[in-house]
Scaffold this active site. Structure first.
Site, PDB file in Angstrom:
ATOM      1  N   GLU A  74      10.197  -5.265   4.441  1.00 31.74           N
ATOM      2  CA  GLU A  74       9.300  -4.253   4.999  1.00 31.74           C
ATOM      3  C   GLU A  74       7.844  -4.723   5.112  1.00 31.74           C
ATOM      4  OE1 GLU A  74       9.553  -0.891   6.318  1.00 31.74           O
ATOM      5  OE2 GLU A  74      11.409  -1.961   6.769  1.00 31.74           O
ATOM      6  N   ASP A 112       6.020  -4.901   1.865  1.00 33.35           N
ATOM      7  CA  ASP A 112       4.896  -4.398   2.641  1.00 33.35           C
ATOM      8  C   ASP A 112       3.836  -5.499   2.751  1.00 33.35           C
ATOM      9  OD1 ASP A 112       3.662  -1.856   3.875  1.00 33.35           O
ATOM     10  OD2 ASP A 112       2.165  -2.314   2.332  1.00 33.35           O
ATOM     11  N   TRP A 113       2.583  -5.229   2.430  1.00 32.34           N
ATOM     12  CA  TRP A 113       1.566  -6.284   2.492  1.00 32.34           C
ATOM     13  C   TRP A 113       1.860  -7.389   1.481  1.00 32.34           C
ATOM     14  CZ3 TRP A 113      -1.564  -7.086   6.360  1.00 32.34           C
ATOM     15  CH2 TRP A 113      -1.897  -6.018   7.203  1.00 32.34           C
ATOM     16  N   ASN A 134       0.837  -1.201   0.000  1.00 31.19           N
ATOM     17  CA  ASN A 134       0.000   0.000   0.000  1.00 31.19           C
ATOM     18  C   ASN A 134       0.876   1.257   0.000  1.00 31.19           C
ATOM     19  OD1 ASN A 134      -2.557   1.262   0.156  1.00 31.19           O
ATOM     20  ND2 ASN A 134      -2.357   1.536   2.355  1.00 31.19           N
ATOM     21  N   HIS A 174      10.992   2.792   4.198  1.00 29.69           N
ATOM     22  CA  HIS A 174       9.946   1.806   3.901  1.00 29.69           C
ATOM     23  C   HIS A 174       9.906   1.381   2.439  1.00 29.69           C
ATOM     24  CE1 HIS A 174       6.428  -0.612   4.350  1.00 29.69           C
ATOM     25  NE2 HIS A 174       5.701   0.164   3.560  1.00 29.69           N
TER      26      HIS A 174
END
Length: 286
Positions: A120, A96-97, A30, A263
């Protein structure tokens, strides 16, 4: 680089593909898209791999059906995508996700996943709000407050306009920022972006996401599945404490420090990511 779509679950998923060989599937988080991997996949493809970067459902150029856009929805669409393309002997790379999805898929479909690389992404559920630093705690409490989160993310496009640039050390060009804005020009299209902060497992909520993230730790401990953790300094989701935990508990796990970053590491360190992936992919399987 080829752009294509495939029909799944009554909608479609968009992806880009380059190279030939065993498949490597790149998953974003995201509020990004396959565009996140643009400076990584060419280099990995040149090392002899078929690189596929997917837009998650509701994001990038993929369809936007009427969904809740919860983690479980994304898991189902990624599973259907892999089935539709008939992918096997698969390496999954997640940010991330996308890292959570990659680890989940490896856990549930071990027979077709050969390797997993991640950066991350959530490796642990967050036990208490107080475990977050003050700035993160205040931000995510606002984003999860009814009315406030919707205003920030859906009406003001906060994740693209503020969170994304803040998580990158360099400054995105206007062209790059416009590419990230493109899928979310219409506020109605920002529902998936709003949903993701609601899915972060904090104090056991949401319970199903906390269970998935916790179950994924079995993948990290699997001594027969090669894994690659790419981390940066100082990092954001994966900082020094998570790296130390992985060193202690991970098995068949290669850990590479790719340099300065927070990130959105593929934006700051694409060459280092591509080099680390290419070297790791070239190692013999266990």
């Amino acid at each position: 680089m080829r752009s294509a779509t495939v029909e799944v679950r009554g909608s479609w998923l968009h992806y880009v593909e380059v190279g030939a060989g065993d498949p490597v599937l790149f998953l974003h988080g995201n509020p990004t898209s396959s565009y996140l991997w643009r400076n990584v996949i060419d280099e990995v493809a040149r090392a002899g791999w078929r690189c596929i970067a997917l837009d998650l459902i509701g994001m990038g150029g993929s369809g936007k059906p009427i969904l809740d856009y919860r983690l479980v929805d994304h898991l189902g669409y990624v599973e259907a995508f892999i089935d539709a393309l008939g992918l096997s002997d698969l390496t999954v790379v997640g940010h991330d996700w996308g890292a959570v999805i990659a680890l989940d898929h490896a856990r549930r479909f071990r027979s077709r996943v050969r390797r997993v690389a991640f950066m991350e992404g959530h490796l642990h559920a967050i036990d208490r709000w107080s475990d977050l630093d003050e700035g993160s705690r205040e931000l995510f409490q606002r984003l999860r407050t009814p009315g406030v989160g919707e205003q920030l993310i859906i009406q003001e496009n906060f994740f693209v306009e503020e969170v994304l640039p803040a998580g990158i050390l360099r400054t995105l060009s206007q062209e790059e920022l416009d590419a990230y804005r493109a899928p979310y020009r219409d506020p109605a299209a920002r529902l998936p972006v709003w949903r993701w902060p609601q899915e972060i497992p904090i104090e056991g909520v949401p319970a199903d996401v906390a269970a998935i993230v916790t179950a994924n730790q079995a993948v990290l401990a699997d001594p027969e599945l090669p894994k690659l953790l790419l981390h940066a300094t100082p990092g954001a989701v994966i900082g020094p404490a998570e790296v130390a935990w992985c060193r202690e508990h991970g098995r068949a796990l290669t850990i590479v420090d790719i340099g300065p970053g927070t990130h959105f590491l593929p934006e700051d360190r694409p060459a280092e990511i591509a080099a680390a992936l290419s070297e790791w992919l070239g190692l013999p399987l266990l």
